[in-house]
Design a protein around this motif. Structure first.
Motif, PDB file in Angstrom:
ATOM      1  N   GLY A 101      49.802  38.393  17.495  1.00 16.25           N
ATOM      2  CA  GLY A 101      49.064  38.306  16.238  1.00 16.25           C
ATOM      3  C   GLY A 101      49.992  38.328  15.034  1.00 16.25           C
TER       4      GLY A 101
ATOM      5  N   LEU B 117      42.185  33.084   9.626  1.00 15.81           N
ATOM      6  CA  LEU B 117      42.090  33.949  10.808  1.00 15.81           C
ATOM      7  C   LEU B 117      40.837  34.832  10.784  1.00 15.81           C
ATOM      8  N   LEU B 118      40.038  34.695   9.736  1.00 13.85           N
ATOM      9  CA  LEU B 118      38.784  35.454   9.589  1.00 13.85           C
ATOM     10  C   LEU B 118      39.004  36.958   9.597  1.00 13.85           C
ATOM     11  N   VAL B 119      40.031  37.406   8.915  1.00 15.76           N
ATOM     12  CA  VAL B 119      40.246  38.838   8.721  1.00 15.76           C
ATOM     13  C   VAL B 119      40.535  39.079   7.241  1.00 15.76           C
ATOM     14  N   PRO B 120      40.360  40.335   6.758  1.00 13.75           N
ATOM     15  CA  PRO B 120      40.597  40.589   5.335  1.00 13.75           C
ATOM     16  C   PRO B 120      42.050  40.336   4.936  1.00 13.75           C
TER      17      PRO B 120
ATOM     18  N   THR C   4      44.476  43.110   5.554  1.00 14.58           N
ATOM     19  CA  THR C   4      44.867  43.235   6.959  1.00 14.58           C
ATOM     20  C   THR C   4      46.037  42.310   7.271  1.00 14.58           C
TER      21      THR C   4
ATOM     22  N   THR D 263      39.464  25.495  17.929  1.00 14.09           N
ATOM     23  CA  THR D 263      38.260  26.036  18.551  1.00 14.09           C
ATOM     24  C   THR D 263      37.210  26.433  17.525  1.00 14.09           C
TER      25      THR D 263
ATOM     26  N   SER E 152      32.280  26.461  13.381  1.00 11.55           N
ATOM     27  CA  SER E 152      31.281  26.739  12.347  1.00 11.55           C
ATOM     28  C   SER E 152      31.877  27.700  11.326  1.00 11.55           C
TER      29      SER E 152
END
Lengths: 386, 123
Positions: free
Chosen positions: A93, A115-118, A121, A168, A171
């Motif tokens: 990561g 990466l759909l994280v804050p 972070t 991948t 949406s």
């Protein structure tokens, strides 16, 4: 690993036939069927690989250690940075985040969205990764020659992870995620410009191009997944396919073979079929057999069984699936259940297929996949009522 | 991979809570604060919150386009969600090792659930 005697004999025969065909071609002639040529070249390379492996062992027995000199002038900062970001002290990561920041030049906010994280972070992950590199004593220079190949393997893996993170996505923050795939392709091109003779870098780039080419047909506007067999192939990106096929064809003919090249070759065979029913499954089965020998893993095993079903029928494939289930890495894996459902459906056992689809849907961690598997189960359920 | 660590409040956890001294309760609260900080520093924390008492909850439904918010049937509910940690880590093993640091794990138990992602596959 090699316990399916009958199937092996079968595959060996296919390989023999391909080799025989290869010997009939004029050395400089361009074959009429590039797909056949692709796999034959791959087969030949495999034999060379095995020979080289034996020779290498012999050499290593004779000479204990002889590092290859690295020409410092042939590399620039981006390669050094890529190698540094794939430092073994970091989690994957962190390697991904650091590569995007340091080599890709993305901002922390852009990486966070992708990466759909804050953002905080990602910021922590990057500063911690930098600290870890400092603590490990690594400096801004190429790793020693004996670590170089392992580090390059890690770099390829990081780039492929970045690509998959983007590919991948189907949406939500789709737009940002798609940019991630484009970034992975850009960085892999950059790496290839630094290491033009590295067959696996070329193979990775070809794999990305050949996979990304299917993106327009891969999801419906509502975000649901379209399996490969049902995709509208006229929507595939023909230019990306042409580039990918040319790249992997040239690479298979010149570089030592590796797993990315084989995966790219498989993608190329799929992409060259204008209709799903035109897919050259014997070649795909052959390539999966080689990939399984070179780099065995649960997913390779499952994909090989899917290909086997197309060539030799679902009954034989189900028998192999039962054997594969003994592999602890596969036990309880949702894809095992999904493949079983697929094969049972082909066998004409809708009741058992229905149950297997439901089990796969329960076990998957992917929302679109769950939706797809439940839809397959529902379709079979209503068919069973009649 | 994202995982949600769920902390439930139920009769069993309340019974344990009753046995704790004031100092132990303070320690418990500090443990949660420290864990949040540790997760943030490690770059794995996506979100973490403790939830207010379920008596403050509203149950929302929409029927024929009309929104109805009512006090829930909380009197009958024996168990409710008291808090959570949403983390982004490499795998389930790492998620479990973070869950083991949740103070509640030492007294009752916490649940680790994988979050569905948007990945897909082709065959």
């Amino acid at each position: 690993m090699r316990r399916f005697g009958d199937f092996d004999t079968c595959e060996d025969a296919v390989q023999e036939a391909l080799l025989a065909a290869a010997q009939q071609w004029p050395a400089e002639g361009v074959p009429a069927n590039p797909r056949a040529w692709l796999i034959t070249v791959a087969s030949r390379r495999r034999i060379e690989l095995l020979r080289n492996e034996t020779a290498r062992r012999r050499r290593e027995d004779a000479v204990r250690y002889e590092p290859e000199p690295v020409p410092a002038s042939a590399v620039d900062d981006s390669l050094t940075l890529l190698l540094l970001c794939a430092h073994p002290a970091l989690s994957t990561g962190s390697q991904v985040a650091l590569t995007l920041r340091a080599v890709g030049g993305l901002t922390t906010a852009e990486i966070a969205r992708a990466l759909l994280v804050p953002e905080a972070t990602v910021g922590q992950r990057i500063s911690r990764a930098k600290q870890k590199i400092r603590d490990s004593g690594a400096t801004f220079k190429l790793p020693p020659p004996d670590e170089r190949e392992a580090r390059l393997t890690a770099v390829r893996q990081v780039l492929y992870l970045i690509f998959n993170e983007g590919y991948t996505a189907s949406s939500g923050a789709r737009l940002h995620r798609t940019e991630l795939s484009a970034e992975a392709i850009r960085l892999t091109r950059l790496l290839r410009s630094q290491l033009p003779d590295d067959g696996e870098v070329a193979g990775l780039l070809a794999l990305m191009l050949l996979t990304d080419a299917r993106r327009p047909a891969r999801t419906l506007p509502d975000g649901s997944l379209v399996p490969l067999a049902e995709q509208d192939r006229s929507r595939w990106d023909a230019a990306a396919i042409a580039e990918g096929v040319a790249l992997i064809t040239a690479t298979l003919a010149s570089a030592p073979i590796g797993p990315y090249q084989l995966q790219a070759a498989i993608a190329a065979v799929h992409d060259e079929a204008t209709r799903a029913e035109d897919t050259d499954w014997p070649q795909i089965l052959q390539l999966y057999g080689m990939l399984h020998a070179l780099s065995p893993g649960p997913m390779v095993q499952l994909n090989r069984i899917v290909a086997l079903a197309e060539v030799h029928g679902p009954v034989l494939a189900l028998a192999q699936l039962d054997l594969a289930e003994d592999d602890t890495a596969l036990r309880g894996h949702h894809r095992l259940a999904a493949v079983r459902a697929h094969l049972l459906e082909k066998c004409g056992d809708p009741g058992a297929a229905h149950a297997a689809y439901l089990e796969a849907a329960r076990l998957t961690l992917s929302a679109p996949e769950q939706r797809y598997l439940l839809a397959r189960a529902a379709a079979l359920g209503s068919a069973g009522d009649h | 991979m994202k995982y949600l660590i769920l902390i439930q409040s139920n009769e069993r956890s309340l019974a344990v809570w009753e046995t704790l001294s004031d100092e132990q309760r303070m320690e418990f609260g500090r443990g949660h604060l420290q864990l949040t900080e540790e997760m943030t520093k490690a770059g794995v924390c996506v979100a973490s919150e403790g939830l207010a008492d379920p008596s403050l909850a509203r149950w929302v439904s929409v029927r024929d386009g009309r929104t109805v918010a009512s006090d829930g049937p909380f009197a009958e509910v024996k168990e409710h969600l008291a808090g959570f940690y949403l983390i982004d880590v490499e795998d389930l093993d790492e998620a479990v090792s973070w869950a083991a640091k949740v103070p509640d794990a030492a007294f009752t138990q916490v649940e680790v659930r994988p979050v569905l992602d948007m990945s897909g596959w082709e065959f």
